[in-house]
Design a protein around this motif. Structure first.
Motif, PDB file in Angstrom:
ATOM      1  N   ASP A 106       6.021  14.489 -31.050  1.00  0.00           N
ATOM      2  CA  ASP A 106       6.016  13.084 -30.666  1.00  0.00           C
ATOM      3  C   ASP A 106       4.703  12.418 -31.083  1.00  0.00           C
ATOM      4  N   MET A 107       3.590  13.101 -30.847  1.00  0.00           N
ATOM      5  CA  MET A 107       2.284  12.573 -31.259  1.00  0.00           C
ATOM      6  C   MET A 107       2.239  12.387 -32.771  1.00  0.00           C
ATOM      7  N   GLN A 108       2.776  13.346 -33.522  1.00  0.00           N
ATOM      8  CA  GLN A 108       2.777  13.214 -34.974  1.00  0.00           C
ATOM      9  C   GLN A 108       3.625  12.030 -35.408  1.00  0.00           C
ATOM     10  N   SER A 109       4.771  11.823 -34.769  1.00  0.00           N
ATOM     11  CA  SER A 109       5.611  10.671 -35.115  1.00  0.00           C
ATOM     12  C   SER A 109       4.868   9.364 -34.902  1.00  0.00           C
ATOM     13  N   TYR A 110       4.047   9.327 -33.869  1.00  0.00           N
ATOM     14  CA  TYR A 110       3.222   8.144 -33.604  1.00  0.00           C
ATOM     15  C   TYR A 110       2.116   8.029 -34.656  1.00  0.00           C
ATOM     16  N   ALA A 111       1.369   9.120 -34.843  1.00  0.00           N
ATOM     17  CA  ALA A 111       0.164   9.073 -35.672  1.00  0.00           C
ATOM     18  C   ALA A 111       0.452   8.862 -37.150  1.00  0.00           C
ATOM     19  N   GLU A 112       1.511   9.477 -37.686  1.00  0.00           N
ATOM     20  CA  GLU A 112       1.722   9.424 -39.135  1.00  0.00           C
ATOM     21  C   GLU A 112       2.022   8.011 -39.637  1.00  0.00           C
ATOM     22  N   LEU A 113       2.375   7.109 -38.749  1.00  0.00           N
ATOM     23  CA  LEU A 113       2.573   5.709 -39.141  1.00  0.00           C
ATOM     24  C   LEU A 113       1.266   4.926 -39.152  1.00  0.00           C
ATOM     25  N   ARG A 114       0.197   5.506 -38.601  1.00  0.00           N
ATOM     26  CA  ARG A 114      -1.044   4.769 -38.384  1.00  0.00           C
ATOM     27  C   ARG A 114      -2.313   5.443 -38.903  1.00  0.00           C
ATOM     28  N   TYR A 115      -2.274   6.754 -39.101  1.00  0.00           N
ATOM     29  CA  TYR A 115      -3.495   7.512 -39.435  1.00  0.00           C
ATOM     30  C   TYR A 115      -3.194   8.579 -40.489  1.00  0.00           C
ATOM     31  N   PRO A 116      -4.198   8.914 -41.313  1.00  0.00           N
ATOM     32  CA  PRO A 116      -3.990   9.968 -42.305  1.00  0.00           C
ATOM     33  C   PRO A 116      -4.138  11.381 -41.746  1.00  0.00           C
ATOM     34  N   HIS A 117      -4.735  11.520 -40.541  1.00  0.00           N
ATOM     35  CA  HIS A 117      -4.995  12.843 -39.976  1.00  0.00           C
ATOM     36  C   HIS A 117      -4.783  12.838 -38.460  1.00  0.00           C
TER      37      HIS A 117
END
Length: 196
Positions: A106-117
Motif C-alpha cells: 500500500d505504501m509503495q502504491s502511494y509513493a511510486e506516484l510521488r517519489y523515486p525512492h
C-alpha cells in the motif's frame, strides 16, 4: 480473513501506542506526544485491520517534510526526493500472515506516484536477519549504515527504487488524475512559525 488497509483514525491512537510499545527491541518506544506528532505531521499514516481488529500500522514522511528523525536526516543529506518509512509495526499474533507485506504494498502504491525512492532503516543490533530478508525480498538494498544519536543503535539504511515514478512524473507531473484508486495524501499540520 482479509486484510484491510485504511487511514488511521484519531480515536485509535491509544491502541497504536500500545501496539508500538509492545513490539520489542526492533522498534523504538514512543510516548503519546511523539505519536501525536506523527498523527499531525506524517504524510502517510495507515493501519491494517484483520478480522475487524487492528493488526498493524505504517507511518511515512515525504522528503520535503520537517521530520526530526536522525535517520530521515541521513537520507535527506544524500537523496533529493524520497518517501521515508519511519516505522512499521505488526501485532505479534499477526506476524508472518501478510500484514507487513500488505502495508508495504500500500505504501509503495502511494509513493511510486510521488517519489523515486522509498527509504527506511533496519536496526542491526537486535537480530535483524528476518527484517533484512523481508526488505531484500521486497526490493530494498542497503545504501549505508547510520548510528542513531541519543539511542546508540546501528541501522542499515535501505532504499528501494520505484521504477514507475519516472513515467508518472513525465506524464502527470504534480497533477495526478482524480481517480478513486489513488490514495490521497494526508494534510499534515504545518509547523508553527517562530513568533506566532
Amino acid at each position: 480473513m482479509s486484510i484491510v488497509i485504511r487511514d488511521v483514525r484519531e480515536h485509535e491512537l491509544d491502541a497504536i501506542l500500545a501496539l508500538n510499545n509492545n513490539a520489542g527491541s526492533a522498534i523504538l518506544p514512543m510516548d503519546a506526544g511523539r505519536l501525536r506528532y506523527f498523527y499531525d505531521h506524517a504524510e502517510y499514516f495507515r493501519v491494517a485491520e484483520r478480522d475487524g481488529a487492528l493488526a498493524g500500522f505504517l507511518i511515512g514522511f515525504g522528503s520535503a517534510s520537517a521530520h526530526d528523525s536522525s535517520n530521515f536526516a541521513w537520507f535527506a543529506e544524500r537523496y533529493r526526493r524520497f518517501c521515508y518509512i519511519d516505522r512499521i509495526v505488526v501485532a505479534s499474533r499477526r506476524r508472518g500472515g501478510g500484514v507487513g507485506r500488505a502495508l508495504y504494498a500500500d505504501m509503495q502504491s502511494y509513493a511510486e506516484l510521488r517519489y523515486p525512492h522509498i527509504a527506511c532503516e533496519v536496526f542491526l543490533d537486535h537480530g535483524a536477519d528476518a527484517a533484512l530478508l523481508f526488505h531484500g525480498s521486497f526490493g530494498f538494498r542497503e545504501v549505508g549504515q547510520n548510528t542513531m544519536r541519543n539511542v546508540d543503535v546501528r541501522a542499515s539504511m535501505m532504499l528501494k527504487d520505484l521504477c514507475s515514478y519516472p513515467w508518472v512524473r513525465d506524464t502527470y507531473g504534480d497533477h495526478l488524475p482524480d481517480a478513486a484508486w489513488i490514495i490521497k495524501p494526508r494534510t499534515p499540520i504545518a509547523p508553527a512559525k517562530a513568533g506566532n
